[in-house]
Design a protein around this motif. Structure first.
Motif, PDB file in Angstrom:
ATOM      1  N   GLY A  19       0.792  -1.218   0.000  1.00  0.00           N
ATOM      2  CA  GLY A  19       0.000   0.000   0.000  1.00  0.00           C
ATOM      3  C   GLY A  19       0.824   1.266   0.000  1.00  0.00           C
ATOM      4  N   SER A  20       0.123   2.372   0.031  1.00  0.00           N
ATOM      5  CA  SER A  20       0.773   3.678   0.092  1.00  0.00           C
ATOM      6  C   SER A  20       0.043   4.555   1.104  1.00  0.00           C
ATOM      7  CB  SER A  20       0.785   4.345  -1.281  1.00  0.00           C
ATOM      8  OG  SER A  20      -0.542   4.581  -1.720  1.00  0.00           O
ATOM      9  N   PHE A  21       0.690   5.628   1.482  1.00  0.00           N
ATOM     10  CA  PHE A  21       0.134   6.598   2.419  1.00  0.00           C
ATOM     11  C   PHE A  21       0.154   7.946   1.732  1.00  0.00           C
ATOM     12  CE2 PHE A  21       1.005   9.068   6.571  1.00  0.00           C
ATOM     13  CZ  PHE A  21      -0.338   9.298   6.776  1.00  0.00           C
ATOM     14  N   VAL A  22      -1.025   8.542   1.537  1.00  0.00           N
ATOM     15  CA  VAL A  22      -1.143   9.795   0.799  1.00  0.00           C
ATOM     16  C   VAL A  22      -1.692  10.874   1.735  1.00  0.00           C
ATOM     17  CG1 VAL A  22      -2.241  10.943  -1.162  1.00  0.00           C
ATOM     18  CG2 VAL A  22      -1.538   8.547  -1.351  1.00  0.00           C
ATOM     19  N   VAL A  23      -1.022  12.024   1.759  1.00  0.00           N
ATOM     20  CA  VAL A  23      -1.457  13.180   2.546  1.00  0.00           C
ATOM     21  C   VAL A  23      -1.733  14.321   1.582  1.00  0.00           C
ATOM     22  CG1 VAL A  23      -0.828  14.843   4.331  1.00  0.00           C
ATOM     23  CG2 VAL A  23      -0.041  12.468   4.513  1.00  0.00           C
ATOM     24  N   SER A  24      -2.907  14.938   1.717  1.00  0.00           N
ATOM     25  CA  SER A  24      -3.269  16.049   0.845  1.00  0.00           C
ATOM     26  C   SER A  24      -3.994  17.117   1.660  1.00  0.00           C
ATOM     27  CB  SER A  24      -4.177  15.539  -0.273  1.00  0.00           C
ATOM     28  OG  SER A  24      -4.562  16.602  -1.110  1.00  0.00           O
ATOM     29  N   PRO A  25      -3.610  18.371   1.528  1.00  0.00           N
ATOM     30  CA  PRO A  25      -2.466  18.892   0.796  1.00  0.00           C
ATOM     31  C   PRO A  25      -1.152  18.505   1.479  1.00  0.00           C
ATOM     32  CG  PRO A  25      -3.448  20.652   2.090  1.00  0.00           C
ATOM     33  CD  PRO A  25      -4.323  19.432   2.270  1.00  0.00           C
ATOM     34  N   THR A  26      -0.039  18.725   0.803  1.00  0.00           N
ATOM     35  CA  THR A  26       1.260  18.336   1.354  1.00  0.00           C
ATOM     36  C   THR A  26       1.836  19.372   2.312  1.00  0.00           C
ATOM     37  OG1 THR A  26       2.377  19.233  -0.593  1.00  0.00           O
ATOM     38  CG2 THR A  26       1.835  16.874  -0.611  1.00  0.00           C
ATOM     39  N   SER A  27       1.221  20.536   2.400  1.00  0.00           N
ATOM     40  CA  SER A  27       1.658  21.543   3.377  1.00  0.00           C
ATOM     41  C   SER A  27       0.458  22.385   3.790  1.00  0.00           C
ATOM     42  CB  SER A  27       2.768  22.437   2.804  1.00  0.00           C
ATOM     43  OG  SER A  27       2.271  23.195   1.724  1.00  0.00           O
ATOM     44  N   GLY A  28       0.590  23.039   4.938  1.00  0.00           N
ATOM     45  CA  GLY A  28      -0.492  23.864   5.449  1.00  0.00           C
ATOM     46  C   GLY A  28      -0.140  24.392   6.822  1.00  0.00           C
ATOM     47  N   SER A  29      -1.104  24.988   7.496  1.00  0.00           N
ATOM     48  CA  SER A  29      -0.908  25.586   8.816  1.00  0.00           C
ATOM     49  C   SER A  29      -1.663  24.794   9.868  1.00  0.00           C
ATOM     50  CB  SER A  29      -1.419  27.025   8.833  1.00  0.00           C
ATOM     51  OG  SER A  29      -0.742  27.799   7.878  1.00  0.00           O
ATOM     52  N   SER A  30      -1.016  24.603  11.036  1.00  0.00           N
ATOM     53  CA  SER A  30      -1.712  23.916  12.119  1.00  0.00           C
ATOM     54  C   SER A  30      -2.961  24.703  12.474  1.00  0.00           C
ATOM     55  CB  SER A  30      -0.803  23.751  13.333  1.00  0.00           C
ATOM     56  OG  SER A  30      -0.478  24.997  13.897  1.00  0.00           O
ATOM     57  N   GLU A  40      -3.910   3.687   1.061  1.00  0.00           N
ATOM     58  CA  GLU A  40      -4.469   3.134  -0.166  1.00  0.00           C
ATOM     59  C   GLU A  40      -3.845   1.796  -0.539  1.00  0.00           C
ATOM     60  OE1 GLU A  40      -3.842   6.245  -3.033  1.00  0.00           O
ATOM     61  OE2 GLU A  40      -5.361   7.533  -2.135  1.00  0.00           O
ATOM     62  N   SER A  41      -4.684   0.860  -0.933  1.00  0.00           N
ATOM     63  CA  SER A  41      -4.289  -0.413  -1.560  1.00  0.00           C
ATOM     64  C   SER A  41      -3.491  -1.359  -0.673  1.00  0.00           C
ATOM     65  CB  SER A  41      -3.503  -0.145  -2.854  1.00  0.00           C
ATOM     66  OG  SER A  41      -4.247   0.665  -3.730  1.00  0.00           O
ATOM     67  N   TRP A  42      -3.691  -1.332   0.649  1.00  0.00           N
ATOM     68  CA  TRP A  42      -3.003  -2.274   1.535  1.00  0.00           C
ATOM     69  C   TRP A  42      -3.680  -3.643   1.450  1.00  0.00           C
ATOM     70  CZ3 TRP A  42       1.529  -1.276   3.834  1.00  0.00           C
ATOM     71  CH2 TRP A  42       1.938   0.061   3.863  1.00  0.00           C
ATOM     72  N   VAL A  43      -2.882  -4.694   1.391  1.00  0.00           N
ATOM     73  CA  VAL A  43      -3.398  -6.059   1.311  1.00  0.00           C
ATOM     74  C   VAL A  43      -2.731  -6.925   2.378  1.00  0.00           C
ATOM     75  CG1 VAL A  43      -3.981  -5.955  -1.144  1.00  0.00           C
ATOM     76  CG2 VAL A  43      -1.696  -6.682  -0.458  1.00  0.00           C
ATOM     77  N   ASP A  44      -3.345  -8.072   2.636  1.00  0.00           N
ATOM     78  CA  ASP A  44      -2.807  -9.018   3.605  1.00  0.00           C
ATOM     79  C   ASP A  44      -3.363 -10.401   3.282  1.00  0.00           C
ATOM     80  OD1 ASP A  44      -1.407 -10.015   5.741  1.00  0.00           O
ATOM     81  OD2 ASP A  44      -2.368  -8.766   7.233  1.00  0.00           O
ATOM     82  N   SER A 104       5.302  19.299  10.982  1.00  0.00           N
ATOM     83  CA  SER A 104       4.827  18.057  11.576  1.00  0.00           C
ATOM     84  C   SER A 104       4.888  16.986  10.505  1.00  0.00           C
ATOM     85  CB  SER A 104       3.386  18.193  12.061  1.00  0.00           C
ATOM     86  OG  SER A 104       3.311  19.065  13.151  1.00  0.00           O
ATOM     87  N   GLN A 105       5.183  15.782  10.914  1.00  0.00           N
ATOM     88  CA  GLN A 105       5.221  14.661   9.983  1.00  0.00           C
ATOM     89  C   GLN A 105       4.074  13.722  10.308  1.00  0.00           C
ATOM     90  OE1 GLN A 105       8.841  12.405  10.096  1.00  0.00           O
ATOM     91  NE2 GLN A 105       8.067  10.853   8.723  1.00  0.00           N
ATOM     92  N   PHE A 106       3.274  13.382   9.304  1.00  0.00           N
ATOM     93  CA  PHE A 106       2.217  12.410   9.483  1.00  0.00           C
ATOM     94  C   PHE A 106       2.815  11.012   9.391  1.00  0.00           C
ATOM     95  CE2 PHE A 106      -0.276  16.041   7.939  1.00  0.00           C
ATOM     96  CZ  PHE A 106      -1.225  16.097   8.950  1.00  0.00           C
ATOM     97  N   ARG A 107       2.166  10.086  10.069  1.00  0.00           N
ATOM     98  CA  ARG A 107       2.674   8.719  10.133  1.00  0.00           C
ATOM     99  C   ARG A 107       1.491   7.753  10.108  1.00  0.00           C
ATOM    100  NH1 ARG A 107       6.721   7.026  14.974  1.00  0.00           N
ATOM    101  NH2 ARG A 107       7.109   4.896  14.311  1.00  0.00           N
ATOM    102  N   LEU A 108       1.699   6.585   9.510  1.00  0.00           N
ATOM    103  CA  LEU A 108       0.678   5.557   9.434  1.00  0.00           C
ATOM    104  C   LEU A 108       1.266   4.224   9.873  1.00  0.00           C
ATOM    105  CD1 LEU A 108      -2.068   4.340   8.382  1.00  0.00           C
ATOM    106  CD2 LEU A 108      -0.906   4.106   6.165  1.00  0.00           C
ATOM    107  N   VAL A 109       0.552   3.519  10.737  1.00  0.00           N
ATOM    108  CA  VAL A 109       0.887   2.139  11.077  1.00  0.00           C
ATOM    109  C   VAL A 109      -0.289   1.281  10.634  1.00  0.00           C
ATOM    110  CG1 VAL A 109       1.361   0.482  12.926  1.00  0.00           C
ATOM    111  CG2 VAL A 109       2.359   2.771  13.028  1.00  0.00           C
TER     112      VAL A 109
END
Length: 121
Positions: A19-30, A40-44, A104-109
């Motif tokens: 899969g992939s991890f998509v953040v939109s928009p890629t920049s902004g203000s807190s 998107e598209s994670w499989v197991d 800030s960096q977004f993260r996905l587990v």
């Protein structure tokens, strides 16, 4: 003379993949910008479903100016939510830098029911 033998086979499940991890928009203000986070598209393997998605963010300590006091929570990762939903829409909470800079960096587990996981950080 007696000889015995035994065999133990363990099946270790793989973590979700592909899969992939998509953040939109890629920049902004807190506090001001609404971000869409999408896993998107994670499989197991079929017997390891369902897959859960944990979204979090962490501020970047390198953004702190010399002599500036750092909030105690700044270095810690903040969990935004875990669920079976692969999408989250959110604003980034203030990390102590206000609306005047910092990153800030977004993260996905991604985790399956047997506890195998992959971290996008």
């Amino acid at each position: 003379h007696l000889v015995s033998m035994s065999e133990l086979r363990l099946s270790v499940g793989a973590a979700p993949w592909g899969g992939s991890f998509v953040v939109s928009p890629t920049s902004g203000s807190s506090l001001d910008t609404r971000f869409s986070l999408s896993a998107e598209s994670w499989v197991d393997e079929l017997d390891n479903f369902p897959i859960s998605f944990c979204f979090s963010f962490q501020g970047d300590p390198s953004d702190i100016r010399s002599g500036e006091e750092l909030p105690a929570t700044f270095h810690s990762q903040r969990l935004m939510g875990c669920s079976f939903s692969s999408q989250l829409r959110t604003a980034v909470p203030d990390t102590g830098k206000g609306r005047h800079g910092g990153t800030s960096q977004f993260r996905l587990v991604v985790r399956n029911v047997i506890g195998s996981s992959v971290d996008t950080a």
